[in-house]
Write a protein that holds these residues in place. Structure first.
Motif, short mmCIF file in Angstrom:
data_model
loop_
_atom_site.label_atom_id
_atom_site.label_comp_id
_atom_site.label_asym_id
_atom_site.label_seq_id
_atom_site.Cartn_x
_atom_site.Cartn_y
_atom_site.Cartn_z
N LEU A 85 14.61 59.31 71.25
CA LEU A 85 15.37 58.05 70.94
C LEU A 85 14.95 57.53 69.39
CD1 LEU A 85 14.43 56.11 74.28
CD2 LEU A 85 16.44 57.58 73.51
N GLY A 86 14.02 58.24 68.63
CA GLY A 86 13.83 57.86 67.38
C GLY A 86 13.32 56.51 66.97
N ALA A 87 12.50 56.05 67.92
CA ALA A 87 11.74 54.79 67.54
C ALA A 87 10.66 54.61 68.39
CB ALA A 87 12.85 53.74 67.80
N PRO A 88 9.47 54.06 67.95
CA PRO A 88 8.24 54.02 68.46
C PRO A 88 8.51 52.64 69.67
CG PRO A 88 8.16 52.63 66.69
CD PRO A 88 9.44 53.32 66.70
N PHE A 89 7.84 53.24 70.83
CA PHE A 89 7.75 52.05 72.04
C PHE A 89 6.51 51.75 72.36
CE2 PHE A 89 11.98 53.81 72.95
CZ PHE A 89 12.55 52.79 73.81
N HIS A 90 6.31 50.21 72.28
CA HIS A 90 5.19 49.57 72.61
C HIS A 90 4.67 49.98 74.09
CE1 HIS A 90 2.34 46.42 73.15
NE2 HIS A 90 2.82 46.02 74.35
N ALA A 91 5.46 50.20 75.09
CA ALA A 91 4.96 50.50 76.48
C ALA A 91 6.00 51.40 76.87
CB ALA A 91 4.69 49.41 77.27
N VAL A 92 5.67 52.36 78.05
CA VAL A 92 6.87 52.98 78.53
C VAL A 92 6.47 53.05 80.02
CG1 VAL A 92 7.81 55.33 79.08
CG2 VAL A 92 7.35 54.70 76.66
N TYR A 93 7.27 52.61 80.89
CA TYR A 93 6.89 52.14 82.30
C TYR A 93 7.93 53.04 83.10
CZ TYR A 93 4.32 48.04 80.36
OH TYR A 93 3.32 47.47 79.81
N SER A 94 7.36 53.66 84.20
CA SER A 94 8.06 54.50 85.19
C SER A 94 7.84 54.02 86.43
CB SER A 94 7.60 55.98 85.10
OG SER A 94 6.40 56.08 85.38
N ALA A 95 9.13 54.50 87.13
CA ALA A 95 8.92 54.22 88.72
C ALA A 95 7.78 54.75 89.26
CB ALA A 95 10.28 54.72 89.37
N GLU A 96 7.32 55.93 88.62
CA GLU A 96 6.03 56.67 89.25
C GLU A 96 4.92 55.62 88.99
OE1 GLU A 96 3.36 60.38 88.28
OE2 GLU A 96 5.28 60.33 87.09
N GLN A 97 5.07 55.06 88.01
CA GLN A 97 3.57 54.04 87.58
C GLN A 97 3.88 52.68 88.59
OE1 GLN A 97 3.54 52.97 83.41
NE2 GLN A 97 4.04 55.31 82.87
N ALA A 98 5.03 52.18 88.74
CA ALA A 98 5.53 51.13 89.47
C ALA A 98 5.22 51.38 91.00
CB ALA A 98 6.69 50.32 88.92
N GLY A 99 5.40 52.68 91.40
CA GLY A 99 5.66 52.86 92.65
C GLY A 99 6.90 52.30 93.32
N ALA A 100 7.83 52.04 92.58
CA ALA A 100 9.22 51.42 92.87
C ALA A 100 10.33 51.75 91.77
CB ALA A 100 8.96 49.90 93.28
N TYR A 101 11.55 51.84 92.37
CA TYR A 101 12.73 52.17 91.56
C TYR A 101 13.25 50.95 91.55
CZ TYR A 101 11.92 57.29 91.93
OH TYR A 101 11.29 58.50 91.79
N LYS A 102 14.04 50.48 90.47
CA LYS A 102 15.00 49.61 90.24
C LYS A 102 16.05 49.76 91.27
CE LYS A 102 15.52 50.70 85.86
NZ LYS A 102 16.14 50.67 84.33
N PRO A 103 16.75 49.07 91.92
CA PRO A 103 16.73 47.62 91.76
C PRO A 103 15.73 46.88 92.55
CG PRO A 103 18.25 48.34 93.52
CD PRO A 103 17.68 49.61 92.85
N ARG A 104 14.57 47.62 93.11
CA ARG A 104 13.32 46.87 93.80
C ARG A 104 12.84 45.93 92.79
NH1 ARG A 104 10.39 49.42 97.77
NH2 ARG A 104 9.14 47.49 97.70
N LEU A 105 12.72 44.67 93.25
CA LEU A 105 12.01 43.52 92.38
C LEU A 105 10.71 43.98 92.11
CD1 LEU A 105 13.05 40.32 94.30
CD2 LEU A 105 14.34 41.55 92.57
#
Length: 224
Positions: free
Chosen positions: A133-153
């Motif tokens: 993506l060519g830019a630094p990210f402050h944080a990267v959050y995945s469904a794996e980390q959250a234990g849920a996929y969007k559109p789950r709240l």
């Protein structure tokens, strides 16, 4: 008159489709394009997307989501699943590039705001995709980390908990209203951009401002 956006504390992004060029259709065509006519191929793609949607409502690793959705769709269309089909799909995802308009504009944005990824993917997918993506990210959050996929709240609540912010402090940019902006509306996210890449119709009721490029978003944020 040009649109303006409130100044956020963080800018969060959907990744696949919004920043990474979502090329699932090309993969499907390569795997089964010679077995279906054009109309049924289009219907297969639509059903495969619907089955992926259905599968993510219960958390499993994303490659398992893909396999289950693929097998369901093939069965619904009377097709045998090829031995290498699922491996081909999961391999292709790791190779998808960023949209051409992303790296330069995103790098300018990152000079002014911390960027956050909230993606329906596993950590391994994002490890391959974020560097493109060519830019630094402050944080990267995945469904794996959250234990849920969007559109789950729960997926959005995970991001808020990790950042320790209120929804009003985030600008969220996505090309997907059904996965992102509709549930975010329910959680009180007021600062949202539909980066329109043609995936879904604009539904203004949910409060996302339609824009067609990250350059347009930058201008609305006062970034030259």
């Amino acid at each position: 008159m040009s649109a303006t956006l409130p100044t956020p504390k963080y800018i969060s992004f959907d990744i696949y489709g919004t920043l990474i060029d979502f090329q699932m259709g090309k993969t499907v065509e390569r795997l089964i394009g010679d077995r279906l006519d054009a109309d049924r191929l289009g219907a297969f793609k639509d059903r495969f997307g619907a089955n992926r949607w259905d599968e993510i409502l219960e958390y499993r690793p994303y490659n398992e989501i893909l396999e289950r959705a693929w097998r369901r769709t093939c069965a619904q269309f009377g097709l045998e699943v090829g031995d290498g089909d699922v491996d081909a799909i999961t391999t292709d995802i790791l190779e998808w590039p960023a949209h051409d308009d992303v790296p330069e504009a995103l790098a300018r944005m990152a000079e002014h705001f911390p960027l956050v990824a909230l993606s329906n993917a596993d950590d391994s997918h994002l490890a391959a995709s974020i560097p493109k993506l060519g830019a630094p990210f402050h944080a990267v959050y995945s469904a794996e980390q959250a234990g849920a996929y969007k559109p789950r709240l729960r997926a959005f609540e995970y991001m808020l908990d990790q950042l320790q912010v209120d929804p009003s402090e985030i600008l969220h940019i996505s090309s997907h209203q059904t996965y992102d902006h509709i549930p975010m509306f329910e959680l009180g996210f007021t600062n949202k951009v539909l980066l329109d890449r043609g995936y879904e119709p604009d539904i203004p009721w949910y409060g996302a401002v339609r824009m067609t490029s990250l350059d347009e978003v930058n201008r609305a944020l006062g970034i030259a």
